[in-house]
Scaffold this motif. Structure first.
Motif, PDB file in Angstrom:
ATOM      1  N   GLY A 252      47.843  30.262  23.548  1.00 61.29           N
ATOM      2  CA  GLY A 252      47.710  28.768  24.394  1.00 61.29           C
ATOM      3  C   GLY A 252      48.243  29.217  25.667  1.00 61.29           C
ATOM      4  N   VAL A 253      48.064  30.497  26.093  1.00 60.71           N
ATOM      5  CA  VAL A 253      48.200  31.555  27.599  1.00 60.71           C
ATOM      6  C   VAL A 253      47.585  31.199  28.369  1.00 60.71           C
ATOM      7  CG1 VAL A 253      49.293  33.209  28.875  1.00 60.71           C
ATOM      8  CG2 VAL A 253      50.657  32.152  26.639  1.00 60.71           C
ATOM      9  N   ASP A 254      47.446  29.848  29.607  1.00 64.01           N
ATOM     10  CA  ASP A 254      46.634  29.800  30.429  1.00 64.01           C
ATOM     11  C   ASP A 254      46.166  31.267  31.088  1.00 64.01           C
ATOM     12  OD1 ASP A 254      44.156  28.462  31.391  1.00 64.01           O
ATOM     13  OD2 ASP A 254      45.746  28.293  33.277  1.00 64.01           O
ATOM     14  N   VAL A 255      45.271  31.787  31.060  1.00 62.90           N
ATOM     15  CA  VAL A 255      45.144  32.670  32.072  1.00 62.90           C
ATOM     16  C   VAL A 255      43.819  32.835  32.928  1.00 62.90           C
ATOM     17  CG1 VAL A 255      44.661  34.998  32.560  1.00 62.90           C
ATOM     18  CG2 VAL A 255      46.187  34.186  30.126  1.00 62.90           C
ATOM     19  N   GLU A 256      43.958  32.432  34.586  1.00 56.20           N
ATOM     20  CA  GLU A 256      43.030  32.091  34.984  1.00 56.20           C
ATOM     21  C   GLU A 256      41.856  33.534  35.550  1.00 56.20           C
ATOM     22  OE1 GLU A 256      41.615  30.582  40.012  1.00 56.20           O
ATOM     23  OE2 GLU A 256      43.205  31.240  39.268  1.00 56.20           O
ATOM     24  N   VAL A 257      40.796  33.547  35.579  1.00 55.21           N
ATOM     25  CA  VAL A 257      39.988  34.655  35.024  1.00 55.21           C
ATOM     26  C   VAL A 257      38.279  33.917  35.858  1.00 55.21           C
ATOM     27  CG1 VAL A 257      40.670  35.616  33.091  1.00 55.21           C
ATOM     28  CG2 VAL A 257      39.308  33.957  32.321  1.00 55.21           C
ATOM     29  N   SER A 258      38.082  35.006  36.213  1.00 60.03           N
ATOM     30  CA  SER A 258      36.789  35.245  36.657  1.00 60.03           C
ATOM     31  C   SER A 258      35.412  36.110  36.103  1.00 60.03           C
ATOM     32  CB  SER A 258      36.221  35.449  38.219  1.00 60.03           C
ATOM     33  OG  SER A 258      35.204  34.521  38.959  1.00 60.03           O
ATOM     34  N   CYS A 259      35.541  37.350  36.195  1.00 60.82           N
ATOM     35  CA  CYS A 259      34.085  38.151  36.232  1.00 60.82           C
ATOM     36  C   CYS A 259      34.541  38.748  35.120  1.00 60.82           C
ATOM     37  CB  CYS A 259      34.734  39.967  37.424  1.00 60.82           C
ATOM     38  SG  CYS A 259      35.815  40.735  36.975  1.00 60.82           S
ATOM     39  N   LEU A 260      35.743  38.463  34.275  1.00 59.07           N
ATOM     40  CA  LEU A 260      35.457  39.291  32.878  1.00 59.07           C
ATOM     41  C   LEU A 260      35.600  40.449  33.274  1.00 59.07           C
ATOM     42  CD1 LEU A 260      35.318  36.445  30.746  1.00 59.07           C
ATOM     43  CD2 LEU A 260      37.784  37.181  31.651  1.00 59.07           C
ATOM     44  N   GLU A 261      35.364  41.700  34.195  1.00 52.37           N
ATOM     45  CA  GLU A 261      34.690  42.857  34.774  1.00 52.37           C
ATOM     46  C   GLU A 261      35.210  43.870  34.881  1.00 52.37           C
ATOM     47  OE1 GLU A 261      29.814  42.108  34.156  1.00 52.37           O
ATOM     48  OE2 GLU A 261      31.139  42.591  36.585  1.00 52.37           O
ATOM     49  N   GLY A 262      37.188  43.064  35.441  1.00 54.22           N
ATOM     50  CA  GLY A 262      37.632  44.000  36.489  1.00 54.22           C
ATOM     51  C   GLY A 262      37.634  44.155  37.890  1.00 54.22           C
ATOM     52  N   THR A 263      36.593  43.833  38.329  1.00 52.83           N
ATOM     53  CA  THR A 263      35.882  43.609  39.874  1.00 52.83           C
ATOM     54  C   THR A 263      36.751  42.750  41.152  1.00 52.83           C
ATOM     55  OG1 THR A 263      34.070  42.371  39.161  1.00 52.83           O
ATOM     56  CG2 THR A 263      33.783  44.681  39.138  1.00 52.83           C
ATOM     57  N   CYS A 264      37.516  41.454  40.463  1.00 60.48           N
ATOM     58  CA  CYS A 264      37.671  40.030  41.543  1.00 60.48           C
ATOM     59  C   CYS A 264      38.935  39.804  41.423  1.00 60.48           C
ATOM     60  CB  CYS A 264      36.761  38.599  41.096  1.00 60.48           C
ATOM     61  SG  CYS A 264      37.789  38.028  39.286  1.00 60.48           S
ATOM     62  N   GLY A 265      39.514  40.369  40.923  1.00 60.91           N
ATOM     63  CA  GLY A 265      40.772  40.265  40.954  1.00 60.91           C
ATOM     64  C   GLY A 265      41.554  39.680  40.517  1.00 60.91           C
ATOM     65  N   THR A 266      40.961  38.205  39.861  1.00 59.01           N
ATOM     66  CA  THR A 266      41.670  36.882  39.393  1.00 59.01           C
ATOM     67  C   THR A 266      43.114  37.304  38.368  1.00 59.01           C
ATOM     68  OG1 THR A 266      39.501  35.822  39.915  1.00 59.01           O
ATOM     69  CG2 THR A 266      41.134  34.486  38.936  1.00 59.01           C
ATOM     70  N   CYS A 267      42.602  37.818  37.420  1.00 58.47           N
ATOM     71  CA  CYS A 267      43.457  38.055  36.672  1.00 58.47           C
ATOM     72  C   CYS A 267      44.738  39.172  36.719  1.00 58.47           C
ATOM     73  CB  CYS A 267      43.545  37.666  35.095  1.00 58.47           C
ATOM     74  SG  CYS A 267      42.308  39.974  35.149  1.00 58.47           S
ATOM     75  N   GLU A 268      44.727  39.650  37.605  1.00 59.26           N
ATOM     76  CA  GLU A 268      46.293  40.424  38.128  1.00 59.26           C
ATOM     77  C   GLU A 268      47.084  39.362  37.565  1.00 59.26           C
ATOM     78  OE1 GLU A 268      47.239  43.140  42.103  1.00 59.26           O
ATOM     79  OE2 GLU A 268      46.663  42.224  42.293  1.00 59.26           O
ATOM     80  N   THR A 269      47.944  40.653  37.160  1.00 61.76           N
ATOM     81  CA  THR A 269      49.551  40.616  36.234  1.00 61.76           C
ATOM     82  C   THR A 269      50.361  41.611  37.502  1.00 61.76           C
ATOM     83  OG1 THR A 269      48.445  39.039  34.696  1.00 61.76           O
ATOM     84  CG2 THR A 269      50.447  40.169  34.492  1.00 61.76           C
ATOM     85  N   ALA A 270      51.507  41.668  37.183  1.00 60.45           N
ATOM     86  CA  ALA A 270      52.759  42.430  37.982  1.00 60.45           C
ATOM     87  C   ALA A 270      53.073  42.970  35.962  1.00 60.45           C
ATOM     88  CB  ALA A 270      53.293  41.375  38.080  1.00 60.45           C
ATOM     89  N   VAL A 271      53.230  44.352  36.009  1.00 56.72           N
ATOM     90  CA  VAL A 271      54.207  44.669  34.938  1.00 56.72           C
ATOM     91  C   VAL A 271      55.876  45.173  35.093  1.00 56.72           C
ATOM     92  CG1 VAL A 271      53.489  46.766  33.391  1.00 56.72           C
ATOM     93  CG2 VAL A 271      51.594  45.300  34.626  1.00 56.72           C
ATOM     94  N   LEU A 272      56.321  44.693  34.348  1.00 62.69           N
ATOM     95  CA  LEU A 272      57.642  45.452  34.343  1.00 62.69           C
ATOM     96  C   LEU A 272      57.780  45.809  33.308  1.00 62.69           C
ATOM     97  CD1 LEU A 272      58.444  40.331  34.385  1.00 62.69           C
ATOM     98  CD2 LEU A 272      58.174  42.296  35.896  1.00 62.69           C
ATOM     99  N   GLY A 273      57.133  46.178  32.348  1.00 65.56           N
ATOM    100  CA  GLY A 273      57.521  47.110  31.427  1.00 65.56           C
ATOM    101  C   GLY A 273      56.826  48.131  30.847  1.00 65.56           C
TER     102      GLY A 273
END
Length: 310
Positions: A252-273
């Motif tokens: 139930g966590v909303d994630v904005e996506v587009s290409c689903l191939e790792g080329t567009c950058g829509t789902c970029e997320t910070a890694v904290l650990g």
């Protein structure tokens, strides 16, 4: 954003330019050379295209679209169905191909890869910074923006393959330069050839943008791992047969996506650990080593658990 197609014209064989304006007036967000937007051509047809217009002209956005022989629907829709007066949705702009400061620039474009390069050329030419362009294509008739590029004279080398053969990358890249930024966009074969020749150049010299994803190393691990959501502390398990996006959406966590191939950058997320296992086609080697950001649609984890900014 809701936009209206206010212009559609042919630029070259198989290439059309779209001019987009806000449906309800107003300016678009600021953007810089190298940026792209998502065009939501229909509810389930979203494609990414580089902006090729003038960043200072914020009342319109311009993209150039190549009709792909193996189109999955996007370019065919643009060429055959989208017309002036039609309304579509746009997301962005986003930029993972930003123009950095340098004393000199070498731009290398193949085919439709000229689109993100063109605003860069305008910017550096306006600033009086030395630059040159190698621009290749199948034939002169298939290469867009030739009329505009002609005004730059000897800084531009036009290389239609049926006239001159392949780009002479050995001459252009044979001697590493400490103060030159290399920007390349085009088909995968060109990118791989440029990457190979730039291996001996100073770190950070080469900047590339891919329209298709890198081939994933088949030996890469696909074991289960955990993700911890920083906002709630919830821990979810990502099995080998699912992506992080799959697991988040199931929770139930909303994630904005587009290409689903790792080329567009829509789902970029910070890694904290934790340590991400990068499988995208965007990050540089330096950015991968930093490990502080990742793209959730394709990348996984090299550590048992990742803590992400969700």
């Amino acid at each position: 954003m809701n936009v209206k197609v206010v212009g559609k014209e042919s630029l070259a064989d198989g290439v059309v330019r779209l001019v987009l304006r806000h449906s309800y007036g107003g300016d678009f967000p600021e953007w810089r050379p190298g940026a792209h937007v998502d065009l939501a051509l229909s509810e389930d047809l979203v494609r990414q295209y580089s902006l090729c217009g003038d960043p200072a002209n914020r009342d319109v956005l311009e993209v150039a679209v190549l009709r792909e022989p193996q189109s999955r629907g996007g370019s065919a829709h643009v060429h055959d169905e989208l017309q002036e007066g039609d309304r579509i949705r746009v997301r962005g702009p986003r930029n993972h191909f930003a123009l950095t400061e340098a004393r000199n620039y070498l731009f290398i474009a193949g085919g439709i890869g000229i689109t993100p390069i063109l605003p860069m050329i305008r910017a550096v030419a306006g600033d009086g910074v030395p630059w040159r362009l190698l621009y290749g294509g199948r034939s002169r008739s298939s290469m867009a923006f030739l009329d505009e590029l002609e005004r730059y004279g000897e800084r531009v080398r036009i290389c239609p393959q049926d006239e001159t053969g392949l780009l002479d990358l050995d001459s252009a890249l044979g001697s590493p330069a400490e103060d030159t930024a290399v920007y390349c966009c085009g088909p995968e074969a060109l990118l791989e050839a440029v990457e190979k020749r730039c291996a001996s150049w100073p770190a950070g010299s080469l900047h590339v943008e891919r329209f298709t994803p890198r081939a994933i190393d088949e030996s890469a691990s696909s074991e289960s791992f955990e993700i911890e959501l920083a906002s709630t502390g919830e821990v979810l398990t990502v099995p080998p047969d699912k992506t992080i996006v799959d697991v988040l959406e199931e929770a139930g966590v909303d994630v904005e996506v587009s290409c689903l191939e790792g080329t567009c950058g829509t789902c970029e997320t910070a890694v904290l650990g934790g340590t991400p296992e990068h499988r995208d086609s965007i990050l540089t080697e330096e950015e991968r080593a930093a490990g502080d950001t990742m793209f959730l649609c394709v990348s996984r984890s090299s550590s048992p658990r990742l803590r992400i900014d969700r």
